[in-house]
Design an enzyme around this catalytic site. Structure first.
Site, PDB file in Angstrom:
ATOM      1  N   ASP A 137       7.416  11.052  12.919  1.00 60.92           N
ATOM      2  CA  ASP A 137       8.793  10.849  12.473  1.00 60.92           C
ATOM      3  C   ASP A 137       9.791  11.545  13.405  1.00 60.92           C
ATOM      4  O   ASP A 137      10.980  11.244  13.377  1.00 60.92           O
ATOM      5  CB  ASP A 137       8.976  11.476  11.077  1.00 60.92           C
ATOM      6  CG  ASP A 137       9.104  10.453   9.965  1.00 60.92           C
ATOM      7  OD1 ASP A 137       9.459   9.297  10.251  1.00 60.92           O
ATOM      8  OD2 ASP A 137       8.838  10.839   8.808  1.00 60.92           O
ATOM      9  N   LYS A 172       4.676  -0.012   5.875  1.00 58.42           N
ATOM     10  CA  LYS A 172       4.035   0.822   6.900  1.00 58.42           C
ATOM     11  C   LYS A 172       2.519   0.668   6.814  1.00 58.42           C
ATOM     12  O   LYS A 172       1.834   0.560   7.828  1.00 58.42           O
ATOM     13  CB  LYS A 172       4.470   2.283   6.732  1.00 58.42           C
ATOM     14  CG  LYS A 172       5.950   2.489   7.063  1.00 58.42           C
ATOM     15  CD  LYS A 172       6.483   3.882   6.759  1.00 58.42           C
ATOM     16  CE  LYS A 172       7.995   3.895   7.022  1.00 58.42           C
ATOM     17  NZ  LYS A 172       8.628   5.208   6.820  1.00 58.42           N
ATOM     18  N   GLN A 180       7.367  10.573   3.402  1.00 54.08           N
ATOM     19  CA  GLN A 180       8.508   9.695   3.149  1.00 54.08           C
ATOM     20  C   GLN A 180       9.631  10.461   2.441  1.00 54.08           C
ATOM     21  O   GLN A 180       9.395  11.165   1.465  1.00 54.08           O
ATOM     22  CB  GLN A 180       8.044   8.492   2.308  1.00 54.08           C
ATOM     23  CG  GLN A 180       9.061   7.388   2.152  1.00 54.08           C
ATOM     24  CD  GLN A 180       9.339   6.611   3.432  1.00 54.08           C
ATOM     25  OE1 GLN A 180       8.532   6.586   4.354  1.00 54.08           O
ATOM     26  NE2 GLN A 180      10.492   5.969   3.505  1.00 54.08           N
TER      27      GLN A 180
END
Ligand code: NAD
Ligand code: L34
Length: 316
Positions: free
Chosen positions: A128, A61, A105
């Protein structure tokens, strides 16, 4: 059409890495245009602990942000981080005007409640798409929220591979909040790449194969190597394998290799199209994260200029 060693036809491989690459190249152009107008999209990724797979994903990422000309900030915190400290970090990023997207995460260490952390993220920065506000918008079909990256990536793969979903029977294996549930919500909408009849299977589904055999499109996200075998699919099925499993392999350089949830070699001859693992859905997750972040930055820029307009109007 590829053929197998006995001359049998093999399903076309959906090249997720190539499709993701095209999306990322296009986004780099959009980042350049936004930057020229004074807004460099900024993504903050928080990694707590040292889960090896998470470290790989977070590094990808970070690289993708840099490559697209975005401002990527990775915050690495020790596995012993308290929930309070993590929440403080999230709130600081909520208040940071150079950050348009925030991602924590998963999975998190067990002393931290993921739901509490997700709710602390400003929904307008929740790239997200895990915040209940965005989950609700997705279900209703409101398009000003963020859809979770993995299911959004799967939908994009289907569209770009010319798979018509309208009226099709799509069977999902897995009902997690990250993949299965939002995938179902996306595919149910009255929208391009959707309008499907969706069945969601999970660990308590009786006779999984009876469901999967009816699927025109089968999407597996269970995290079980070789869960989907050749006897579970019909001829011509489109197979999307979301699963990423590390299986030990002494002959591989790292001592393991990645496999999906589908017995790829056995299922491919029956499929019309199929995604590989790796280089299938995984790279699309990252491309869609970039896309959500660029959109978050653009929406932020639009809000700022609208506010300026109001302020100028008040002065007049
Ligand atoms: P999860 O463990 O939260 O959920 C797994 C789901 O599969 C559960 O809903 C469970 O009910 C179902 N399931 C498990 N065994 C089953 C069985 N035998 N029959 C039917 N259903 C079964 O996992 P998740 O976070 O949704 O991830 C699923 C898989 O996808 C994992 O391998 C994960 O690594 C992978 N993943 C990949 C990406 C990507 O970008 N490619 C993104 C997220 C997750
Ligand atoms: N908050 N947590 C949050 N957001 C997410 O979207 C994720 N996920 C999942 C795990 N936790 C998360 C990811 O990013 C899984 N995931 C992810 C991201 C990238 C890849 C796979 C999963 C990926 O790039 N896969 C490569 C192989 C990578 C390797 O070599 O290990 C592929 O080709 O599939």
């Amino acid at each position: 059409m590829d053929r197998g060693s006995h001359g049998e036809e093999l399903g076309r491989i959906i090249d997720g890495a190539a499709i993701a690459r095209r999306i990322r190249d296009k986004l780099a152009g959009e980042v350049e245009a936004l930057a020229a107008s004074g807004v460099v999209p900024g993504l903050a990724v928080i990694l707590v602990g040292d889960d090896p797979a998470s470290a790989v994903y977070v590094a990808s990422k970070e690289r993708a942000c840099a490559e697209a000309g975005m401002n990527g900030l990775t915050i690495r915190l020790p596995a012993t981080t308290t929930q309070r400290d993590l929440l403080d970090q999230v709130r600081a990023l909520n208040d940071d005007p150079s950050i348009h997207g925030i991602l924590v995460q998963m999975p998190l260490p067990k002393q931290i409640d993921p739901d509490t952390v997700i709710r602390a993220i400003d929904p307008t920065k929740d790239v997200d798409g895990f915040h209940p506000i965005n989950v609700g918008k997705l279900l209703i079909g409101e398009e000003d929220g963020f859809a979770p990256c993995t299911p959004a990536g799967v939908q994009e793969l289907l569209v770009q591979s010319g798979v018509n979903t309208l009226g099709k029977d799509i069977v999902l294996i897995g009902r997690s909040n990250i993949v299965g549930k939002p995938m179902a919500a996306l595919l149910l909408q009255d929208h391009l790449g959707a309008n499907a009849t969706v069945t969601i299977c999970h660990r308590y589904t009786r006779d999984l194969a009876a469901h999967t055999r009816r699927a025109d499109i089968l999407i597996a996200a269970a995290g079980r190597p070789k869960l989907v075998t050749a006897d579970m699919v019909k001829q011509g099925v489109v197979v999307i394998d979301v699963g990423i499993n590390r299986v030990s392999d002494a002959s591989a350089p790292k001592g393991y290799r990645l496999v999906g949830d589908v017995d790829f070699d056995a299922v491919r001859p029956l499929a019309s199209q199929i995604t590989p693992v790796p280089k299938g859905v995984g790279p699309m997750t990252i491309a869609m994260l970039m896309k959500n972040t660029v959109r978050a930055a653009a929406m932020h820029a639009a809000r700022v200029s609208a506010l300026r307009g109001v302020a100028i109007g008040e002065m007049a």
